[in-house]
Design a protein around this motif. Sequence first.
Motif, PDB file in Angstrom:
ATOM      1  N   THR A   1     -14.102 -11.083 -15.145  1.00 18.67           N
ATOM      2  CA  THR A   1     -14.232 -10.021 -14.140  1.00 18.67           C
ATOM      3  C   THR A   1     -14.484 -10.596 -12.831  1.00 18.67           C
ATOM      4  O   THR A   1     -15.224 -11.708 -12.663  1.00 18.67           O
ATOM      5  CB  THR A   1     -15.631  -9.058 -14.213  1.00 18.67           C
ATOM      6  OG1 THR A   1     -15.413  -8.682 -15.346  1.00 18.67           O
ATOM      7  CG2 THR A   1     -16.019  -8.329 -12.943  1.00 18.67           C
ATOM      8  N   PHE A   2     -14.073 -10.459 -11.619  1.00 20.57           N
ATOM      9  CA  PHE A   2     -13.876 -11.152 -10.393  1.00 20.57           C
ATOM     10  C   PHE A   2     -15.543 -11.096  -9.666  1.00 20.57           C
ATOM     11  O   PHE A   2     -15.816 -10.154  -9.865  1.00 20.57           O
ATOM     12  CB  PHE A   2     -13.029 -10.703  -9.183  1.00 20.57           C
ATOM     13  CG  PHE A   2     -13.077 -11.413  -8.000  1.00 20.57           C
ATOM     14  CD1 PHE A   2     -12.768 -12.504  -7.489  1.00 20.57           C
ATOM     15  CD2 PHE A   2     -13.499 -10.358  -7.002  1.00 20.57           C
ATOM     16  CE1 PHE A   2     -13.294 -12.880  -6.233  1.00 20.57           C
ATOM     17  CE2 PHE A   2     -14.025 -10.963  -5.481  1.00 20.57           C
ATOM     18  CZ  PHE A   2     -13.637 -12.000  -5.419  1.00 20.57           C
ATOM     19  N   SER A   3     -15.845 -12.155  -9.213  1.00 21.95           N
ATOM     20  CA  SER A   3     -17.253 -12.154  -8.819  1.00 21.95           C
ATOM     21  C   SER A   3     -17.386 -12.399  -7.546  1.00 21.95           C
ATOM     22  O   SER A   3     -18.171 -11.903  -6.547  1.00 21.95           O
ATOM     23  CB  SER A   3     -18.175 -13.063  -9.805  1.00 21.95           C
ATOM     24  OG  SER A   3     -17.993 -14.279  -9.719  1.00 21.95           O
ATOM     25  N   GLN A   4     -16.863 -13.767  -6.811  1.00 21.55           N
ATOM     26  CA  GLN A   4     -17.023 -14.197  -5.538  1.00 21.55           C
ATOM     27  C   GLN A   4     -15.760 -15.025  -5.187  1.00 21.55           C
ATOM     28  O   GLN A   4     -15.163 -15.352  -6.104  1.00 21.55           O
ATOM     29  CB  GLN A   4     -18.177 -14.777  -5.372  1.00 21.55           C
ATOM     30  CG  GLN A   4     -18.652 -15.904  -6.235  1.00 21.55           C
ATOM     31  CD  GLN A   4     -19.944 -16.529  -6.136  1.00 21.55           C
ATOM     32  OE1 GLN A   4     -20.477 -16.373  -5.163  1.00 21.55           O
ATOM     33  NE2 GLN A   4     -20.202 -17.533  -7.213  1.00 21.55           N
ATOM     34  N   SER A   5     -15.772 -15.262  -3.630  1.00 22.18           N
ATOM     35  CA  SER A   5     -14.570 -16.228  -3.392  1.00 22.18           C
ATOM     36  C   SER A   5     -15.218 -17.158  -2.098  1.00 22.18           C
ATOM     37  O   SER A   5     -16.099 -16.595  -1.620  1.00 22.18           O
ATOM     38  CB  SER A   5     -13.239 -15.416  -3.089  1.00 22.18           C
ATOM     39  OG  SER A   5     -13.550 -14.651  -1.692  1.00 22.18           O
ATOM     40  N   ILE A   6     -14.514 -18.040  -1.952  1.00 20.38           N
ATOM     41  CA  ILE A   6     -14.849 -18.935  -0.716  1.00 20.38           C
ATOM     42  C   ILE A   6     -13.507 -19.516   0.109  1.00 20.38           C
ATOM     43  O   ILE A   6     -12.439 -19.470  -0.665  1.00 20.38           O
ATOM     44  CB  ILE A   6     -15.613 -20.211  -1.046  1.00 20.38           C
ATOM     45  CG1 ILE A   6     -14.907 -21.023  -2.111  1.00 20.38           C
ATOM     46  CG2 ILE A   6     -17.077 -19.740  -1.358  1.00 20.38           C
ATOM     47  CD1 ILE A   6     -15.736 -22.544  -2.284  1.00 20.38           C
ATOM     48  N   ASN A   7     -13.652 -19.623   1.092  1.00 23.11           N
ATOM     49  CA  ASN A   7     -12.618 -20.196   1.914  1.00 23.11           C
ATOM     50  C   ASN A   7     -12.171 -21.775   1.310  1.00 23.11           C
ATOM     51  O   ASN A   7     -13.151 -22.574   1.232  1.00 23.11           O
ATOM     52  CB  ASN A   7     -12.706 -20.071   3.432  1.00 23.11           C
ATOM     53  CG  ASN A   7     -12.692 -18.886   4.087  1.00 23.11           C
ATOM     54  OD1 ASN A   7     -12.099 -17.787   3.293  1.00 23.11           O
ATOM     55  ND2 ASN A   7     -13.608 -18.507   5.139  1.00 23.11           N
ATOM     56  N   THR A   8     -10.935 -22.218   1.582  1.00 27.44           N
ATOM     57  CA  THR A   8     -10.572 -23.498   1.075  1.00 27.44           C
ATOM     58  C   THR A   8     -10.594 -24.455   2.477  1.00 27.44           C
ATOM     59  O   THR A   8     -10.665 -23.845   3.775  1.00 27.44           O
ATOM     60  CB  THR A   8      -8.974 -23.504   0.700  1.00 27.44           C
ATOM     61  OG1 THR A   8      -8.245 -22.920   1.512  1.00 27.44           O
ATOM     62  CG2 THR A   8      -9.096 -23.032  -0.786  1.00 27.44           C
ATOM     63  N   GLN A   9     -10.594 -25.839   2.312  1.00 26.22           N
ATOM     64  CA  GLN A   9     -10.684 -26.728   3.352  1.00 26.22           C
ATOM     65  C   GLN A   9      -9.357 -26.665   3.893  1.00 26.22           C
ATOM     66  O   GLN A   9      -8.844 -26.833   5.090  1.00 26.22           O
ATOM     67  CB  GLN A   9     -10.849 -27.833   3.074  1.00 26.22           C
ATOM     68  CG  GLN A   9     -12.620 -27.977   2.836  1.00 26.22           C
ATOM     69  CD  GLN A   9     -13.353 -27.849   4.247  1.00 26.22           C
ATOM     70  OE1 GLN A   9     -13.036 -28.464   5.236  1.00 26.22           O
ATOM     71  NE2 GLN A   9     -14.151 -27.131   4.121  1.00 26.22           N
ATOM     72  N   ASP A  10      -8.387 -26.627   2.945  1.00 27.16           N
ATOM     73  CA  ASP A  10      -6.693 -26.803   3.559  1.00 27.16           C
ATOM     74  C   ASP A  10      -5.966 -25.708   3.723  1.00 27.16           C
ATOM     75  O   ASP A  10      -6.611 -24.365   3.154  1.00 27.16           O
ATOM     76  CB  ASP A  10      -6.153 -27.324   1.988  1.00 27.16           C
ATOM     77  CG  ASP A  10      -4.664 -28.019   2.684  1.00 27.16           C
ATOM     78  OD1 ASP A  10      -4.799 -29.282   3.100  1.00 27.16           O
ATOM     79  OD2 ASP A  10      -3.655 -27.266   2.639  1.00 27.16           O
ATOM     80  N   SER A  11      -4.973 -25.428   4.582  1.00 24.89           N
ATOM     81  CA  SER A  11      -4.516 -24.318   5.112  1.00 24.89           C
ATOM     82  C   SER A  11      -3.570 -23.762   4.066  1.00 24.89           C
ATOM     83  O   SER A  11      -2.843 -22.856   4.214  1.00 24.89           O
ATOM     84  CB  SER A  11      -3.906 -24.297   6.326  1.00 24.89           C
ATOM     85  OG  SER A  11      -2.797 -25.330   6.542  1.00 24.89           O
TER      86      SER A  11
END
Length: 265
Positions: free
Chosen positions: A157-167
Amino acid sequence: MTYFNIADATFSKSIASQDGVPRDITWNNDGSKLYEIGAGSDKIYEYDVSTPYDIDTAVFSQSVSTQDSSPTGMAWNNDGSKMYEIGVSSEKIYEYDVSTPYDIATATFSQSINTQDYAPTGMAWNNDGSKMYEIGTGPDKIYEYDVSTPYDIATATFSQSINTQDSSPTGMAWNNDGSKLYETGRGSDKIYEYDVSTPYDIATATFSKSIATQDSYPTGITWNNDGSKLYEVDLISDKIYEYDITPAQPPTVTASPIAHILQMI
């Protein structure tokens, strides 16, 4: 001695990949087998490695076709009885049952789930299969799933996400206790390291440092079992690179003559 520090990485050697478009690499649990997944021929490749974790001793042994027509990443569970593949063509994660641990010839496709990202490029697990991770170049994020039945993607079950450093992130990995997270990408051709205050919780990941990769299109990274070696795969050169991790030694402190005399009293 502390390993898993990318700042201490020194390039040591490389070998040619089997696929013309290699996308990810990983190991079995003792370094006697190396695996590569590629979008050139859409296959997973297995190598026998006579000296554990030494890519110079890797000999190609067999390959199997992937479920996805453009596979981008792969992973194993903790005992080699399950193999996983992620692909950008179908935007799915696939699970295989493996009757002989870590032998891809005995892998049978069992189930699949949709990815969070519309351009998934890599995946990983925590150390007990209760969390699964996905990285993608859609909105450039790392995604975390809670998995109620360890290593069973049907219970993810999807819980959370964060942005990556690389584009344009292409791969990810963890250290062996979840206190460090790693990312690689072709936007800046770097490997990034994050400190994670709550093990395996990406919401607590803080970017700490980065290093340049050996080539201009890194697509996957992995570690050996103790963090003394780092590996990168690249699709421009079609090579797998190995780095040695050599922790800096603390400076030697020489006692002053007065301190030496006091110690003798």
